[in-house]
Design a protein around this motif. Sequence first.
Motif, PDB file in Angstrom:
ATOM      1  N   PRO A 275     -27.546   9.377  -4.480  1.00 30.19           N
ATOM      2  CA  PRO A 275     -27.803   8.523  -3.983  1.00 30.19           C
ATOM      3  C   PRO A 275     -26.564   7.300  -3.573  1.00 30.19           C
ATOM      4  CG  PRO A 275     -29.145   8.180  -5.893  1.00 30.19           C
ATOM      5  CD  PRO A 275     -28.117   9.480  -5.862  1.00 30.19           C
ATOM      6  N   TRP A 276     -25.657   7.458  -4.436  1.00 31.73           N
ATOM      7  CA  TRP A 276     -24.562   6.366  -4.452  1.00 31.73           C
ATOM      8  C   TRP A 276     -23.296   7.445  -4.187  1.00 31.73           C
ATOM      9  CZ3 TRP A 276     -27.363   7.724  -9.078  1.00 31.73           C
ATOM     10  CH2 TRP A 276     -26.601   8.363  -9.862  1.00 31.73           C
ATOM     11  N   VAL A 277     -22.322   6.630  -3.988  1.00 36.83           N
ATOM     12  CA  VAL A 277     -20.866   7.229  -3.638  1.00 36.83           C
ATOM     13  C   VAL A 277     -19.921   6.627  -4.660  1.00 36.83           C
ATOM     14  CG1 VAL A 277     -19.081   7.296  -2.155  1.00 36.83           C
ATOM     15  CG2 VAL A 277     -21.388   7.592  -1.175  1.00 36.83           C
ATOM     16  N   TYR A 278     -19.013   7.658  -5.374  1.00 39.08           N
ATOM     17  CA  TYR A 278     -18.039   7.160  -6.354  1.00 39.08           C
ATOM     18  C   TYR A 278     -16.958   6.576  -5.443  1.00 39.08           C
ATOM     19  CZ  TYR A 278     -19.994   9.216 -10.357  1.00 39.08           C
ATOM     20  OH  TYR A 278     -20.874   9.707 -11.318  1.00 39.08           O
ATOM     21  N   ASN A 279     -16.258   5.717  -6.093  1.00 36.69           N
ATOM     22  CA  ASN A 279     -15.058   4.961  -5.150  1.00 36.69           C
ATOM     23  C   ASN A 279     -13.966   5.979  -5.379  1.00 36.69           C
ATOM     24  OD1 ASN A 279     -16.570   2.346  -5.364  1.00 36.69           O
ATOM     25  ND2 ASN A 279     -16.104   1.856  -7.250  1.00 36.69           N
ATOM     26  N   LEU A 280     -13.771   6.713  -6.187  1.00 42.20           N
ATOM     27  CA  LEU A 280     -12.814   7.759  -6.165  1.00 42.20           C
ATOM     28  C   LEU A 280     -13.171   9.041  -6.104  1.00 42.20           C
ATOM     29  CD1 LEU A 280     -11.274   5.090  -8.023  1.00 42.20           C
ATOM     30  CD2 LEU A 280      -9.717   6.222  -6.294  1.00 42.20           C
ATOM     31  N   LEU A 281     -12.568   9.919  -5.263  1.00 41.75           N
ATOM     32  CA  LEU A 281     -12.633  11.237  -5.634  1.00 41.75           C
ATOM     33  C   LEU A 281     -11.491  12.125  -5.605  1.00 41.75           C
ATOM     34  CD1 LEU A 281     -15.427  12.128  -2.749  1.00 41.75           C
ATOM     35  CD2 LEU A 281     -15.770  12.113  -5.359  1.00 41.75           C
ATOM     36  N   GLY A 282     -11.135  12.860  -6.618  1.00 41.86           N
ATOM     37  CA  GLY A 282      -9.934  13.404  -6.547  1.00 41.86           C
ATOM     38  C   GLY A 282      -9.858  14.920  -7.015  1.00 41.86           C
ATOM     39  N   TRP A 283      -8.803  15.579  -6.957  1.00 40.21           N
ATOM     40  CA  TRP A 283      -8.580  17.074  -7.463  1.00 40.21           C
ATOM     41  C   TRP A 283      -7.530  17.158  -8.446  1.00 40.21           C
ATOM     42  CZ3 TRP A 283     -11.456  21.090  -5.721  1.00 40.21           C
ATOM     43  CH2 TRP A 283     -12.115  20.858  -4.367  1.00 40.21           C
TER      44      TRP A 283
ATOM     45  N   ALA B 169      -9.623   7.054  -2.141  1.00 40.14           N
ATOM     46  CA  ALA B 169     -10.489   6.039  -2.497  1.00 40.14           C
ATOM     47  C   ALA B 169     -11.480   6.108  -1.359  1.00 40.14           C
ATOM     48  CB  ALA B 169      -9.757   4.616  -2.318  1.00 40.14           C
ATOM     49  N   THR B 170     -12.519   6.258  -1.661  1.00 39.17           N
ATOM     50  CA  THR B 170     -13.749   6.768  -0.326  1.00 39.17           C
ATOM     51  C   THR B 170     -14.012   5.483   0.230  1.00 39.17           C
ATOM     52  OG1 THR B 170     -15.613   6.084  -2.057  1.00 39.17           O
ATOM     53  CG2 THR B 170     -14.769   8.455  -1.812  1.00 39.17           C
TER      54      THR B 170
ATOM     55  N   GLY C 119       3.299  16.453   0.993  1.00 42.22           N
ATOM     56  CA  GLY C 119       3.899  17.119   2.207  1.00 42.22           C
ATOM     57  C   GLY C 119       3.523  18.508   2.494  1.00 42.22           C
ATOM     58  N   ARG C 120       2.744  19.142   1.566  1.00 43.77           N
ATOM     59  CA  ARG C 120       1.952  20.347   1.676  1.00 43.77           C
ATOM     60  C   ARG C 120       0.641  20.410   1.402  1.00 43.77           C
ATOM     61  NH1 ARG C 120       2.672  24.058  -2.414  1.00 43.77           N
ATOM     62  NH2 ARG C 120       3.185  22.451  -4.105  1.00 43.77           N
ATOM     63  N   PHE C 121       0.079  19.236   0.440  1.00 40.65           N
ATOM     64  CA  PHE C 121      -1.577  19.258   0.333  1.00 40.65           C
ATOM     65  C   PHE C 121      -1.947  18.014   1.077  1.00 40.65           C
ATOM     66  CE2 PHE C 121      -1.778  21.701  -3.985  1.00 40.65           C
ATOM     67  CZ  PHE C 121      -1.094  22.958  -3.441  1.00 40.65           C
ATOM     68  N   THR C 122      -3.228  18.039   1.449  1.00 44.59           N
ATOM     69  CA  THR C 122      -3.715  16.835   2.265  1.00 44.59           C
ATOM     70  C   THR C 122      -5.152  16.694   1.505  1.00 44.59           C
ATOM     71  OG1 THR C 122      -2.559  17.136   4.289  1.00 44.59           O
ATOM     72  CG2 THR C 122      -4.199  15.535   4.436  1.00 44.59           C
ATOM     73  N   ILE C 123      -5.488  15.482   1.185  1.00 42.31           N
ATOM     74  CA  ILE C 123      -7.029  15.302   0.689  1.00 42.31           C
ATOM     75  C   ILE C 123      -7.485  14.608   1.875  1.00 42.31           C
ATOM     76  CG2 ILE C 123      -6.236  13.273  -0.559  1.00 42.31           C
ATOM     77  CD1 ILE C 123      -8.386  13.993  -2.784  1.00 42.31           C
ATOM     78  N   SER C 124      -8.921  14.566   2.137  1.00 48.25           N
ATOM     79  CA  SER C 124      -9.589  14.055   2.855  1.00 48.25           C
ATOM     80  C   SER C 124     -11.153  14.052   2.214  1.00 48.25           C
ATOM     81  CB  SER C 124      -9.688  14.768   4.222  1.00 48.25           C
ATOM     82  OG  SER C 124     -10.043  16.000   4.191  1.00 48.25           O
ATOM     83  N   GLN C 125     -11.905  13.085   2.812  1.00 49.03           N
ATOM     84  CA  GLN C 125     -13.135  13.013   2.664  1.00 49.03           C
ATOM     85  C   GLN C 125     -14.319  13.310   3.722  1.00 49.03           C
ATOM     86  OE1 GLN C 125     -14.375   8.875   1.901  1.00 49.03           O
ATOM     87  NE2 GLN C 125     -12.525   8.118   2.554  1.00 49.03           N
ATOM     88  N   GLY C 126     -15.367  13.479   3.460  1.00 46.70           N
ATOM     89  CA  GLY C 126     -16.419  13.894   4.379  1.00 46.70           C
ATOM     90  C   GLY C 126     -17.749  13.373   4.135  1.00 46.70           C
ATOM     91  N   ASN C 127     -18.976  13.594   4.864  1.00 46.65           N
ATOM     92  CA  ASN C 127     -20.216  13.357   4.649  1.00 46.65           C
ATOM     93  C   ASN C 127     -20.236  11.720   3.741  1.00 46.65           C
ATOM     94  OD1 ASN C 127     -23.025  13.829   4.511  1.00 46.65           O
ATOM     95  ND2 ASN C 127     -22.579  14.868   2.601  1.00 46.65           N
ATOM     96  N   ALA C 128     -19.650  10.717   4.445  1.00 46.41           N
ATOM     97  CA  ALA C 128     -19.726   9.513   4.078  1.00 46.41           C
ATOM     98  C   ALA C 128     -19.482   9.246   2.515  1.00 46.41           C
ATOM     99  CB  ALA C 128     -21.071   9.100   4.320  1.00 46.41           C
ATOM    100  N   GLY C 129     -18.253   9.963   2.210  1.00 43.39           N
ATOM    101  CA  GLY C 129     -17.936   9.773   0.808  1.00 43.39           C
ATOM    102  C   GLY C 129     -18.668  10.756  -0.348  1.00 43.39           C
ATOM    103  N   HIS C 130     -19.446  11.553   0.229  1.00 46.34           N
ATOM    104  CA  HIS C 130     -20.012  12.550  -0.699  1.00 46.34           C
ATOM    105  C   HIS C 130     -19.549  14.064  -0.663  1.00 46.34           C
ATOM    106  CE1 HIS C 130     -23.733  10.106  -1.481  1.00 46.34           C
ATOM    107  NE2 HIS C 130     -23.668   9.877  -0.218  1.00 46.34           N
ATOM    108  N   SER C 131     -18.460  13.990   0.053  1.00 43.29           N
ATOM    109  CA  SER C 131     -17.320  15.247  -0.331  1.00 43.29           C
ATOM    110  C   SER C 131     -16.166  15.001  -0.037  1.00 43.29           C
ATOM    111  CB  SER C 131     -17.927  16.176   1.350  1.00 43.29           C
ATOM    112  OG  SER C 131     -19.247  16.802   1.122  1.00 43.29           O
TER     113      SER C 131
END
Length: 125
Positions: free
Chosen positions: A28-36, A52-53, A66-78
Motif C-alpha cells: 500500500p506504500w511506495v518505497y522512495n528508491l528502487l534499484g538493481w 528515485a520513484t 550507456g548500455r542499461f536503462t532503469i525505469s519505473q512503472g505502476n506508480a512506483g510499484h515496479s
Amino acid sequence: QVQLVESGGGSVQAGGSLRLSCADSGLPWVYNLLGWFRQAPGKEREGVATIATGIGTTYYADSVKGRFTISQGNAGHSVYLQMNSLTPEDTAIYYCAAAWVLPRPWSDPNGYDLWGQGTQVSVSS
C-alpha cells in the motif's frame, strides 16, 4: 508477506539484450528508491542502477552507463532494467532492492531495506 519479485532473466549471447522486471507484492506504500544489484560468483554484490520513484532521478554504475536503462512503472510499484549490448562480464544473479532513504553511496547494499530473491542472467561469448 512483503516481498519483491523479479522476472526476465535468462541466457543470451554477447551483444544481446534482456529486460528485467521487479514488482512489489501489492504494497500500500511506495518505497522512495528502487534499484538493481548483481552478484557474480566469488564477487561482492554491486549496485547496477537505482531510481528515485518520486522524481525519477537515476544512478548508474560506470560499468553499465550507456548500455542499461532503469525505469519505473505502476506508480512506483515496479522497476525495470533494460540491458543492451550485454557482455560475459554482465553474467550474475540480479537482485531488485528497495530503500526509504538514499544510501551514501547509492550503491551500498547495506542501505536497502527490502530485497527480491534474484534472477539469473547469463551472457555467453
